[in-house]
Design a protein around this motif. Structure first.
Motif, PDB file in Angstrom:
ATOM      1  N   MET A 127      60.003  67.351   7.899  1.00  0.00           N
ATOM      2  CA  MET A 127      60.614  68.327   6.985  1.00  0.00           C
ATOM      3  C   MET A 127      61.088  67.664   5.694  1.00  0.00           C
ATOM      4  N   SER A 128      61.597  66.447   5.797  1.00  0.00           N
ATOM      5  CA  SER A 128      62.099  65.773   4.592  1.00  0.00           C
ATOM      6  C   SER A 128      60.970  65.452   3.618  1.00  0.00           C
ATOM      7  N   ARG A 129      59.740  65.450   4.111  1.00  0.00           N
ATOM      8  CA  ARG A 129      58.604  65.141   3.252  1.00  0.00           C
ATOM      9  C   ARG A 129      57.759  66.353   2.908  1.00  0.00           C
TER      10      ARG A 129
ATOM     11  N   ASP B   9      56.750  75.397   9.249  1.00  0.00           N
ATOM     12  CA  ASP B   9      55.564  75.615  10.086  1.00  0.00           C
ATOM     13  C   ASP B   9      54.638  74.405  10.068  1.00  0.00           C
ATOM     14  N   VAL B  10      54.422  73.846   8.896  1.00  0.00           N
ATOM     15  CA  VAL B  10      53.554  72.671   8.792  1.00  0.00           C
ATOM     16  C   VAL B  10      54.187  71.491   9.515  1.00  0.00           C
ATOM     17  N   ALA B  11      55.499  71.314   9.354  1.00  0.00           N
ATOM     18  CA  ALA B  11      56.192  70.212  10.029  1.00  0.00           C
ATOM     19  C   ALA B  11      56.047  70.324  11.544  1.00  0.00           C
TER      20      ALA B  11
ATOM     21  N   VAL C 171      54.040  67.616  13.986  1.00  0.00           N
ATOM     22  CA  VAL C 171      54.706  66.952  15.111  1.00  0.00           C
ATOM     23  C   VAL C 171      53.891  67.168  16.389  1.00  0.00           C
ATOM     24  N   GLN C 172      53.420  68.387  16.599  1.00  0.00           N
ATOM     25  CA  GLN C 172      52.563  68.649  17.759  1.00  0.00           C
ATOM     26  C   GLN C 172      51.286  67.817  17.694  1.00  0.00           C
ATOM     27  N   ASP C 173      50.670  67.757  16.513  1.00  0.00           N
ATOM     28  CA  ASP C 173      49.472  66.940  16.334  1.00  0.00           C
ATOM     29  C   ASP C 173      49.757  65.464  16.616  1.00  0.00           C
ATOM     30  N   THR C 174      50.957  65.021  16.254  1.00  0.00           N
ATOM     31  CA  THR C 174      51.358  63.632  16.502  1.00  0.00           C
ATOM     32  C   THR C 174      51.411  63.342  17.994  1.00  0.00           C
ATOM     33  N   PHE C 175      52.046  64.232  18.749  1.00  0.00           N
ATOM     34  CA  PHE C 175      52.126  64.038  20.198  1.00  0.00           C
ATOM     35  C   PHE C 175      50.733  64.040  20.824  1.00  0.00           C
TER      36      PHE C 175
ATOM     37  N   ASN D  55      50.788  59.077   9.130  1.00  0.00           N
ATOM     38  CA  ASN D  55      49.355  59.228   8.846  1.00  0.00           C
ATOM     39  C   ASN D  55      48.949  60.696   8.809  1.00  0.00           C
ATOM     40  N   LYS D  56      49.512  61.498   9.682  1.00  0.00           N
ATOM     41  CA  LYS D  56      49.221  62.938   9.691  1.00  0.00           C
ATOM     42  C   LYS D  56      49.703  63.583   8.386  1.00  0.00           C
ATOM     43  N   ILE D  57      50.865  63.161   7.910  1.00  0.00           N
ATOM     44  CA  ILE D  57      51.418  63.705   6.667  1.00  0.00           C
ATOM     45  C   ILE D  57      50.531  63.320   5.487  1.00  0.00           C
ATOM     46  N   VAL D  58      50.093  62.069   5.450  1.00  0.00           N
ATOM     47  CA  VAL D  58      49.205  61.628   4.362  1.00  0.00           C
ATOM     48  C   VAL D  58      47.903  62.414   4.396  1.00  0.00           C
ATOM     49  N   ASP D  59      47.356  62.645   5.595  1.00  0.00           N
ATOM     50  CA  ASP D  59      46.128  63.454   5.717  1.00  0.00           C
ATOM     51  C   ASP D  59      46.354  64.861   5.181  1.00  0.00           C
ATOM     52  N   PHE D  60      47.516  65.425   5.506  1.00  0.00           N
ATOM     53  CA  PHE D  60      47.859  66.767   5.019  1.00  0.00           C
ATOM     54  C   PHE D  60      47.927  66.773   3.493  1.00  0.00           C
TER      55      PHE D  60
END
Length: 199
Positions: A34-36, A41-43, A47-51, A77-82
């Motif tokens: 969320m801070s980034r 919803d995206v956050a 997180v689910q994708d991370t798990f 890495n997921k955030i950078v991809d997003f």
């Protein structure tokens, strides 16, 4: 005398426990995202994708770091991809020459100093007042949510994740000129938003 290294004395990180991840790390990872991202919803999705990614890569976890650190690295890495996916279309609309013209309004051509009209105003901020800092934090958060996704991506990667400018350009497929245009516009936008909303 014993010449061999005794492996039993070497401390290793315990094996990850996927059944405890949600209880232990979901709130932390959600707050990090969320801070980034500034999008609930995206956050949650990331997180689910991370798990899920961590489960798929469980055999690669070597115990060199704590599982929280490992999960956070996957989330980064997921955030950078997003960011990369969302920013691809925004780059087409970015005009470097327009930003150079914008700067002429803000700075004196001869001295390079701020023009009187655009000079930053003092906030009258008392840094030892926790209530005031919390209020400013809320206003800053609101201002960040109004930024275009590409601007927020670049700003977050630079000032929250402390990534090198070159790495950000590589990750988001930006030229150095585009990067500096985005940083310039983001800072001006945030300054104007803070000055407008801070009493």
């Amino acid at each position: 005398m014993q010449n061999k290294l005794d492996d039993s004395n070497i401390a290793k990180s315990p094996q990850p426990d996927p059944l405890s991840w949600v209880g232990k790390y979901a709130d932390y990872l959600f707050g990090f995202a969320m801070s980034r991202l500034r999008d609930e919803d995206v956050a949650k999705d990331l997180v689910q994708d991370t798990f899920l990614a961590a489960l798929q890569q469980l055999d690669r976890f070597e115990g060199q770091s704590h599982e929280k650190t490992w999960l956070t690295a996957i989330l980064k890495n997921k955030i950078v991809d997003f960011y990369r996916k969302r920013s691809a279309s925004a780059i087409k609309d970015l005009k470097v020459t327009g930003a150079e013209h914008e700067q002429q309004d803000f700075f004196d051509a001869e001295t390079g100093h701020w023009n009187q009209k655009h000079r930053p105003q003092a906030f009258g901020l008392e840094t030892d007042n926790p209530l005031m800092m919390k209020e400013l934090g809320g206003i800053l958060n609101d201002c960040l949510t109004k930024l275009p996704v590409l601007w927020l991506s670049v700003f977050s990667m630079k000032h929250m994740d402390d990534l090198a400018s070159e790495l950000i350009c590589t990750e988001l497929k930006l030229t150095a000129a585009n990067f500096w245009v985005i940083m310039h516009r983001t800072k001006l936008n945030l300054r104007a938003c803070l000055q407008k909303n801070w009493n």
